[in-house]
Scaffold this active site. Structure first.
Site, PDB file in Angstrom:
ATOM      1  N   GLU A   1       8.824  46.886 100.162  1.00  0.00           N
ATOM      2  CA  GLU A   1       8.254  48.095 101.221  1.00  0.00           C
ATOM      3  C   GLU A   1       9.249  47.131 102.842  1.00  0.00           C
ATOM      4  O   GLU A   1      10.019  45.952 102.737  1.00  0.00           O
ATOM      5  CB  GLU A   1       6.868  47.782 101.244  1.00  0.00           C
ATOM      6  CG  GLU A   1       6.331  48.634 100.379  1.00  0.00           C
ATOM      7  CD  GLU A   1       5.127  48.428 100.770  1.00  0.00           C
ATOM      8  OE1 GLU A   1       4.381  47.847 101.162  1.00  0.00           O
ATOM      9  OE2 GLU A   1       4.312  48.676  99.611  1.00  0.00           O
TER      10      GLU A   1
ATOM     11  N   GLN B   1      19.308  71.200  99.623  1.00  0.00           N
ATOM     12  CA  GLN B   1      18.201  71.995  98.869  1.00  0.00           C
ATOM     13  C   GLN B   1      17.500  72.846  99.986  1.00  0.00           C
ATOM     14  O   GLN B   1      16.402  72.301 100.981  1.00  0.00           O
ATOM     15  CB  GLN B   1      17.296  70.863  98.576  1.00  0.00           C
ATOM     16  CG  GLN B   1      16.569  71.332  97.800  1.00  0.00           C
ATOM     17  CD  GLN B   1      17.018  72.250  96.103  1.00  0.00           C
ATOM     18  OE1 GLN B   1      18.265  71.265  95.701  1.00  0.00           O
ATOM     19  NE2 GLN B   1      16.380  73.022  95.480  1.00  0.00           N
TER      20      GLN B   1
ATOM     21  N   HIS C   1      24.733  70.376 106.891  1.00  0.00           N
ATOM     22  CA  HIS C   1      24.990  71.627 105.970  1.00  0.00           C
ATOM     23  C   HIS C   1      24.570  72.822 106.300  1.00  0.00           C
ATOM     24  O   HIS C   1      25.174  73.989 105.802  1.00  0.00           O
ATOM     25  CB  HIS C   1      25.149  70.749 104.801  1.00  0.00           C
ATOM     26  CG  HIS C   1      25.981  71.068 103.210  1.00  0.00           C
ATOM     27  ND1 HIS C   1      27.256  71.064 103.276  1.00  0.00           N
ATOM     28  CD2 HIS C   1      25.518  71.765 102.654  1.00  0.00           C
ATOM     29  CE1 HIS C   1      27.768  71.465 102.458  1.00  0.00           C
ATOM     30  NE2 HIS C   1      26.837  72.248 101.458  1.00  0.00           N
TER      31      HIS C   1
ATOM     32  N   LYS D   1      41.211  78.969  96.072  1.00  0.00           N
ATOM     33  CA  LYS D   1      41.369  78.817  95.058  1.00  0.00           C
ATOM     34  C   LYS D   1      41.754  80.557  93.927  1.00  0.00           C
ATOM     35  O   LYS D   1      41.121  81.298  93.974  1.00  0.00           O
ATOM     36  CB  LYS D   1      40.319  78.598  94.418  1.00  0.00           C
ATOM     37  CG  LYS D   1      40.069  76.540  94.257  1.00  0.00           C
ATOM     38  CD  LYS D   1      38.638  76.345  93.893  1.00  0.00           C
ATOM     39  CE  LYS D   1      37.753  75.369  93.949  1.00  0.00           C
ATOM     40  NZ  LYS D   1      36.986  74.113  93.126  1.00  0.00           N
TER      41      LYS D   1
ATOM     42  N   ARG E   1      42.233  81.118  89.729  1.00  0.00           N
ATOM     43  CA  ARG E   1      42.136  81.175  88.928  1.00  0.00           C
ATOM     44  C   ARG E   1      43.679  81.650  88.088  1.00  0.00           C
ATOM     45  O   ARG E   1      43.975  82.411  87.865  1.00  0.00           O
ATOM     46  CB  ARG E   1      40.752  81.122  88.217  1.00  0.00           C
ATOM     47  CG  ARG E   1      40.969  80.675  87.239  1.00  0.00           C
ATOM     48  CD  ARG E   1      39.672  81.185  86.414  1.00  0.00           C
ATOM     49  NE  ARG E   1      38.124  79.585  87.247  1.00  0.00           N
ATOM     50  CZ  ARG E   1      38.875  78.735  86.405  1.00  0.00           C
ATOM     51  NH1 ARG E   1      39.008  77.754  86.234  1.00  0.00           N
ATOM     52  NH2 ARG E   1      37.984  77.189  87.492  1.00  0.00           N
TER      53      ARG E   1
ATOM     54  N   GLY F   1      36.071  64.738  95.252  1.00  0.00           N
ATOM     55  CA  GLY F   1      37.031  65.538  93.927  1.00  0.00           C
ATOM     56  C   GLY F   1      37.022  67.111  94.710  1.00  0.00           C
ATOM     57  O   GLY F   1      39.017  67.076  94.572  1.00  0.00           O
ATOM     58  N   THR F   2      36.641  67.463  95.842  1.00  0.00           N
ATOM     59  CA  THR F   2      37.229  68.674  96.809  1.00  0.00           C
ATOM     60  C   THR F   2      38.405  68.069  96.975  1.00  0.00           C
ATOM     61  O   THR F   2      39.768  68.678  97.571  1.00  0.00           O
ATOM     62  CB  THR F   2      36.583  68.963  97.308  1.00  0.00           C
ATOM     63  OG1 THR F   2      34.514  69.211  97.122  1.00  0.00           O
ATOM     64  CG2 THR F   2      36.439  70.192  98.276  1.00  0.00           C
TER      65      THR F   2
HETATM   66  C1  R5P Z   1      30.663  71.223  99.948  1.00  0.00           C
HETATM   67  O1  R5P Z   1      29.652  72.597 100.696  1.00  0.00           O
HETATM   68  C2  R5P Z   1      30.741  70.217 101.125  1.00  0.00           C
HETATM   69  O2  R5P Z   1      31.656  71.479 102.430  1.00  0.00           O
HETATM   70  C3  R5P Z   1      31.889  69.378 100.718  1.00  0.00           C
HETATM   71  O3  R5P Z   1      33.289  70.260 100.095  1.00  0.00           O
HETATM   72  C4  R5P Z   1      31.407  68.374  99.357  1.00  0.00           C
HETATM   73  O4  R5P Z   1      29.656  67.684  99.635  1.00  0.00           O
HETATM   74  C5  R5P Z   1      32.625  67.696  99.344  1.00  0.00           C
HETATM   75  O5  R5P Z   1      32.234  66.858  97.629  1.00  0.00           O
HETATM   76  P1  R5P Z   1      32.976  66.127  96.904  1.00  0.00           P
HETATM   77  O6  R5P Z   1      33.890  64.768  98.083  1.00  0.00           O
HETATM   78  O7  R5P Z   1      31.907  65.514  95.712  1.00  0.00           O
HETATM   79  O8  R5P Z   1      34.544  67.023  96.149  1.00  0.00           O
END
Ligand code: R5P
Length: 286
Positions: A40, A96, A128, A188, A190, A221-222
């Site tokens: 705690e 969320q 966000h 992006k 595809r 990842g982005t």
């Molecule tokens: C997405 O809506 C946010 O703006 C970021 O692009 C995202 O949270 C990046 O996440 P990650 O680093 O896991 O790809």
């Protein structure tokens, strides 16, 4: 600005809180925070009385930081603080903001309701989903990190500022304006079931020093996908910067392999959080 103001830093935001106190020209106190053997949180602000306005700087993420923030607010009120402003540089759970599926918690609203228990004013940075500020009963401000990011990169030879998607273009534009560079967003396309091409929508990246700007880097990842594609298209260098550097799952190590450099602001303190957002927060508080 009120005549008497005290900035109190929590454990998540010591550097930023000290920067902010300097910007505002007011006293800084580091809250004493420790843990009981069962985990705690124990918080004490070691002052006799406080009859000033108090600015608490502490993140709400991860969950243990939220508890610390709530206890700091209560400690300040208990010492007699006239008004408590909560600066929450990285507001967790902001993704969320809806019940996307039946039965889900409306997490962002729960967080806002907790934070307003002992706080009249709320400041966050590049939240966000800015809509969540409307749920706060007092005054609420979302500060943009872009001017500080732009100042940091001025004179660093950046030719092209890129947003990873169209939704992030406004932030990238703000940064590009300060630097005096071109701006675009990645798009992006595809090409097949498995192959996705990611390229600047309107501008050629060949031989350019590119700077990718995002609000959050979590897994990386982005940015990794974007940086790899920019290299394929002949970019001279690729630098990544974000407001909130969460860097989960060794993201920083992975990004260092595909980017020339990675930076973040100090909303989350980490080894690359060299850009202080204190000047922008101070402006909002003033
Ligand atoms: C997405 O809506 C946010 O703006 C970021 O692009 C995202 O949270 C990046 O996440 P990650 O680093 O896991 O790809």
């Amino acid at each position: 600005m009120p005549q008497f103001m005290i900035v109190i830093g929590g454990t998540s935001s010591k550097m930023l809180a000290q920067d902010l106190a300097k910007e505002l020209g007011c006293k800084y106190i580091q809250a004493h925070v420790s843990r009981f053997p069962d985990g705690e949180c124990y918080v004490r602000i070691e002052e006799e009385n406080i009859d000033d306005e108090v600015v608490i700087v502490q993140n709400s993420h991860p969950d243990y930081n939220l508890v610390e923030l709530l206890l700091m607010q209560d400690a300040a009120v208990g010492l007699g603080a006239r008004k408590v402003t909560s600066v929450v540089p990285y507001f967790g759970y902001a993704r969320q903001d809806e019940r996307f599926k039946k039965g889900e918690a409306l997490s962002a609203k729960v967080m806002v309701k907790l934070m307003e228990l002992s706080s009249k004013r709320f400041v966050t940075v590049d939240v966000h989903k800015p809509i969540i500020l409307d749920w706060f009963r007092g005054d609420a401000y979302d500060v943009h990190a872009a001017p500080c990011i732009g100042e940091f990169f001025k004179g660093h030879g950046v030719d092209l500022v890129l947003a990873p998607d169209e939704g992030a273009l406004q932030r990238a534009n703000e940064v590009a304006r300060v630097i005096g560079a071109e701006c675009d967003n990645l798009e992006k396309t595809r090409l097949s079931g498995e192959v996705v091409r990611m390229a600047p929508k309107n501008v050629d990246a060949k031989d350019k020093n590119a700077l990718i700007v995002d609000d959050i880097i979590s897994t990386g990842g982005t940015i990794e996908a974007a940086a790899n594609q920019l290299k394929v298209q002949g970019a001279k260098s690729v630098t990544a910067v974000c407001t909130h550097g969460l860097f989960t799952k060794n993201a920083l190590d992975r990004l260092r392999k595909c980017c020339n450099a990675v930076y973040s602001t100090n909303t989350i303190e980490n080894e690359v959080s060299v850009i202080s957002v204190a000047p922008q927060i101070a402006k909002a508080i003033r």
